[in-house]
Design a protein around this motif. Structure first.
Motif, PDB file in Angstrom:
ATOM      1  N   SER A  85       0.861  -1.177   0.000  1.00  0.00           N
ATOM      2  CA  SER A  85       0.000   0.000   0.000  1.00  0.00           C
ATOM      3  C   SER A  85       0.902   1.233   0.000  1.00  0.00           C
ATOM      4  O   SER A  85       1.722   1.390  -0.892  1.00  0.00           O
ATOM      5  CB  SER A  85      -0.923  -0.048   1.230  1.00  0.00           C
ATOM      6  N   GLY A  86       0.818   2.098   1.009  1.00  0.00           N
ATOM      7  CA  GLY A  86       1.615   3.320   1.009  1.00  0.00           C
ATOM      8  C   GLY A  86       2.671   3.410   2.078  1.00  0.00           C
ATOM      9  O   GLY A  86       3.335   4.438   2.203  1.00  0.00           O
ATOM     10  N   PHE A  87       2.857   2.356   2.877  1.00  0.00           N
ATOM     11  CA  PHE A  87       3.872   2.377   3.933  1.00  0.00           C
ATOM     12  C   PHE A  87       5.243   2.314   3.274  1.00  0.00           C
ATOM     13  O   PHE A  87       5.558   1.374   2.545  1.00  0.00           O
ATOM     14  CB  PHE A  87       3.690   1.194   4.878  1.00  0.00           C
ATOM     15  N   ASP A  88       6.075   3.325   3.508  1.00  0.00           N
ATOM     16  CA  ASP A  88       7.409   3.365   2.921  1.00  0.00           C
ATOM     17  C   ASP A  88       8.303   4.193   3.832  1.00  0.00           C
ATOM     18  O   ASP A  88       8.258   5.415   3.823  1.00  0.00           O
ATOM     19  CB  ASP A  88       7.368   3.967   1.519  1.00  0.00           C
ATOM     20  N   GLY A 145      -3.000   3.991   4.543  1.00  0.00           N
ATOM     21  CA  GLY A 145      -3.588   2.655   4.651  1.00  0.00           C
ATOM     22  C   GLY A 145      -4.659   2.395   3.627  1.00  0.00           C
ATOM     23  O   GLY A 145      -4.891   3.195   2.750  1.00  0.00           O
ATOM     24  N   PRO A 146      -5.332   1.277   3.753  1.00  0.00           N
ATOM     25  CA  PRO A 146      -5.032   0.221   4.720  1.00  0.00           C
ATOM     26  C   PRO A 146      -3.727  -0.503   4.377  1.00  0.00           C
ATOM     27  O   PRO A 146      -3.364  -0.613   3.222  1.00  0.00           O
ATOM     28  CB  PRO A 146      -6.221  -0.718   4.606  1.00  0.00           C
ATOM     29  N   LEU A 147      -3.045  -0.953   5.420  1.00  0.00           N
ATOM     30  CA  LEU A 147      -1.810  -1.709   5.236  1.00  0.00           C
ATOM     31  C   LEU A 147      -2.109  -3.046   4.563  1.00  0.00           C
ATOM     32  O   LEU A 147      -3.184  -3.621   4.759  1.00  0.00           O
ATOM     33  CB  LEU A 147      -1.139  -1.945   6.589  1.00  0.00           C
ATOM     34  N   ASN A 181      -8.889  -2.946  10.964  1.00  0.00           N
ATOM     35  CA  ASN A 181      -9.358  -2.378   9.694  1.00  0.00           C
ATOM     36  C   ASN A 181      -8.228  -1.834   8.828  1.00  0.00           C
ATOM     37  O   ASN A 181      -8.371  -0.810   8.161  1.00  0.00           O
ATOM     38  CB  ASN A 181     -10.396  -1.278   9.940  1.00  0.00           C
ATOM     39  N   GLY A 182      -7.107  -2.493   8.846  1.00  0.00           N
ATOM     40  CA  GLY A 182      -5.991  -2.093   8.002  1.00  0.00           C
ATOM     41  C   GLY A 182      -5.005  -1.156   8.658  1.00  0.00           C
ATOM     42  O   GLY A 182      -4.045  -0.723   8.025  1.00  0.00           O
ATOM     43  N   ALA A 183      -5.206  -0.836   9.942  1.00  0.00           N
ATOM     44  CA  ALA A 183      -4.285   0.070  10.633  1.00  0.00           C
ATOM     45  C   ALA A 183      -3.053  -0.661  11.158  1.00  0.00           C
ATOM     46  O   ALA A 183      -2.051  -0.031  11.472  1.00  0.00           O
ATOM     47  CB  ALA A 183      -4.990   0.770  11.784  1.00  0.00           C
ATOM     48  N   ARG A 184      -3.118  -1.988  11.247  1.00  0.00           N
ATOM     49  CA  ARG A 184      -1.985  -2.777  11.719  1.00  0.00           C
ATOM     50  C   ARG A 184      -1.781  -3.956  10.777  1.00  0.00           C
ATOM     51  O   ARG A 184      -2.739  -4.539  10.278  1.00  0.00           O
ATOM     52  CB  ARG A 184      -2.241  -3.314  13.126  1.00  0.00           C
TER      53      ARG A 184
END
Length: 195
Positions: A85-88, A145-147, A181-184
């Motif tokens: 997703s967008g975690f970088d 997110g969501p992750l 809900n995709g936060a972790r």
């Protein structure tokens, strides 16, 4: 259950020991990086109550360069963590000092807290247990997110760039679990349970 874990730990150690002693090609380990656990949390703005954070745990086989510890002590090692997703996030392992048989890194200069612990793994030469934790990440680093898996981890030191992926297609599907809900996102490599 305990017997199975002991057997798996022993077989993993023997396999890695055989790899080190026989000089097997680097392809036997994914570029010398073997990540077993990843935990990612999204940042929620505004406010510091639930800052974004990440944790990784794994093993680095540095027999090809034997320079990891020297690079840590000169604060030139970086770890990049990316989900699909967008975690970088890229963190520099700074403020590193040698303590007994380990190197401990503590750095706040980037605006987020970076902690790392690198220790020899099972007394194998140039094979290291790596634990990294980064706190106080903002939405810029974690995305919105969501992750989602897979998660790619890139360790850079000196001229070496080592990459490992957890829950890659055709590999260890189902290793990543999405929570809140995709936060972790919690990933554990099924083939690497003992690291």
């Amino acid at each position: 259950m305990k017997t199975n874990k002991t057997f798996l730990a022993l077989s993993t150690g023997l396999a890695l020991g055989a790899l080190v002693l026989t000089g097997a090609p680097a392809q036997a380990q994914p570029q010398g990086l073997d990540i077993s656990k990843v935990a990612l949390n999204l940042a929620f703005q505004p406010g510091p109550l639930t800052p974004g954070q990440l944790k990784i745990r794994g093993v680095v086989d540095d027999n090809d360069t034997e320079g990891l510890i020297a690079d840590l002590l000169t604060n030139t090692v970086t770890v990049q963590i990316q989900d699909s997703s967008g975690f970088d996030t890229t963190a520099t392992l700074g403020g590193c000092v040698q303590k007994n048989a380990a190197v401990v890194c503590n750095d706040d200069s980037s605006g987020f807290r970076v902690r790392a612990h690198v220790k020899r793994w099972k007394n194998l030469p140039d094979v290291w247990r790596l634990n990294v934790r980064v706190k106080d990440l903002t939405e810029v680093e974690t995305g919105f997110g969501p992750l989602a898996g897979p998660v790619t981890i890139t360790l850079s030191h000196g001229a070496s760039v080592r990459v490992d992926v957890i829950a890659q297609a055709g590999g260890n599907e189902g290793d990543c679990k999405v929570k809140k809900n995709g936060a972790r996102l919690r990933c554990k490599s099924k083939s690497k349970k003992n690291n």
